[in-house]
Design an enzyme around this catalytic site. Structure first.
Site, PDB file in Angstrom:
ATOM      1  N   GLY A  31       0.819  -1.211   0.000  1.00 12.09           N
ATOM      2  CA  GLY A  31       0.000   0.000   0.000  1.00 12.09           C
ATOM      3  C   GLY A  31       0.844   1.248   0.000  1.00 12.09           C
ATOM      4  CG  ASN A  32      -0.227   4.714  -1.725  1.00 10.81           C
ATOM      5  OD1 ASN A  32      -1.005   5.479  -1.154  1.00 10.81           O
ATOM      6  ND2 ASN A  32      -0.524   4.169  -2.903  1.00 10.81           N
ATOM      7  NE  ARG A  33       4.827   6.309   4.984  1.00 12.08           N
ATOM      8  CZ  ARG A  33       4.832   5.514   6.050  1.00 12.08           C
ATOM      9  NH1 ARG A  33       3.767   5.469   6.839  1.00 12.08           N
ATOM     10  NH2 ARG A  33       5.883   4.768   6.327  1.00 12.08           N
TER      11      ARG A  33
END
Ligand code: C5P
Length: 226
Positions: A29-31
């Site tokens: 995932g990412n932020r």
């Protein structure tokens, strides 16, 4: 605020990051918090639009009144955006789409073996560019907006990179975030520059993502066919 500026228009906004599955319990995932996309959806509702929000994982609630389509992976987001864009007047790709996904999704949870040094190697493949696909299949008069997080480097400024990206992706408006100072993700305040296909460059004063969302709609409205 012209609360009828988007009346009768269908606006589709993507928000948040994507989750690229590795197995039934894990993902890459990412932020991305989804704050900018949600602010755009809210601002469009306030201007009278019908709004579809295609949301990956987001840290803020979607605005009341939006049709929300929840997705996880980039492939799911592409599918949802393609469907929602069919009758849309404006499409905004504010989501942080993963560039890569695991080549294989394990059917069962990946287990560690008895050998304490053993670890799997994850092979990645490219995800499709959703924005480029939406541009390629857009209907007449549809306005397509992209985002770009850029930093200046030895080959050019953030603005120069964004100008090239606008041309490459073929969208009508590109929202440039200069991320050099490590800002933006998860923050309430942001500062962007708007680049139009006709070469206009509009710096937007630093402000909340809500204020910036208003400025983005102000730039979109003149591009709409009457
Ligand atoms: O190429 P780059 O990732 O910098 O482009 C950012 C823009 O492209 C954003 O609007 C983002 O939502 C969109 N994008 C996309 N599909 C991808 C990667 C980015 O639609 N696979």
């Amino acid at each position: 605020l012209d609360d009828r500026a988007l009346a009768g228009r269908h606006v589709v906004v993507s928000a948040g990051g994507t989750r690229e599955p590795l197995d039934p319990v894990r993902f890459l995932g990412n932020r991305s918090s989804g704050r900018q996309g949600v602010a755009l959806a809210k601002a469009a509702l306030e201007r009278g639009a019908r709004v579809t929000l295609v949301a990956g994982p987001i840290e803020v609630p979607p605005p009341d009144g939006a049709d929300v389509v929840r997705v996880e992976s980039a492939l799911q987001m592409r599918e949802a955006m393609t469907v929602a864009a069919k009758d849309a007047d404006v499409v905004v790709m504010a989501a942080a789409v993963a560039d890569f996904r695991p080549a294989q999704v394990a059917e069962h949870k990946i287990k560690k073996s008895a050998d304490a040094d053993d670890a799997p190697v994850v092979t990645l493949v490219r995800n499709p560019d959703i924005l480029a696909g939406l541009v390629a299949s857009r209907r007449a008069g549809q306005v397509v907006v992209g985002f770009a997080a850029e930093t200046g480097d030895e080959t050019g400024s953030a603005l120069r990179h964004a100008t090239a990206k606008l041309a490459r992706k073929g969208c009508d408006l590109l929202v440039l975030n200069d991320v050099a100072a490590g800002k933006v993700f998860g923050k309430d305040d942001t500062e962007v520059t708007l680049l139009s296909a006709d070469g206009t460059v509009t710096p937007v004063p630093a402000g909340t993502k809500e204020t910036v969302a208003g400025a983005i709609w102000e730039a979109v409205v003149p591009l709409l066919v009457p």
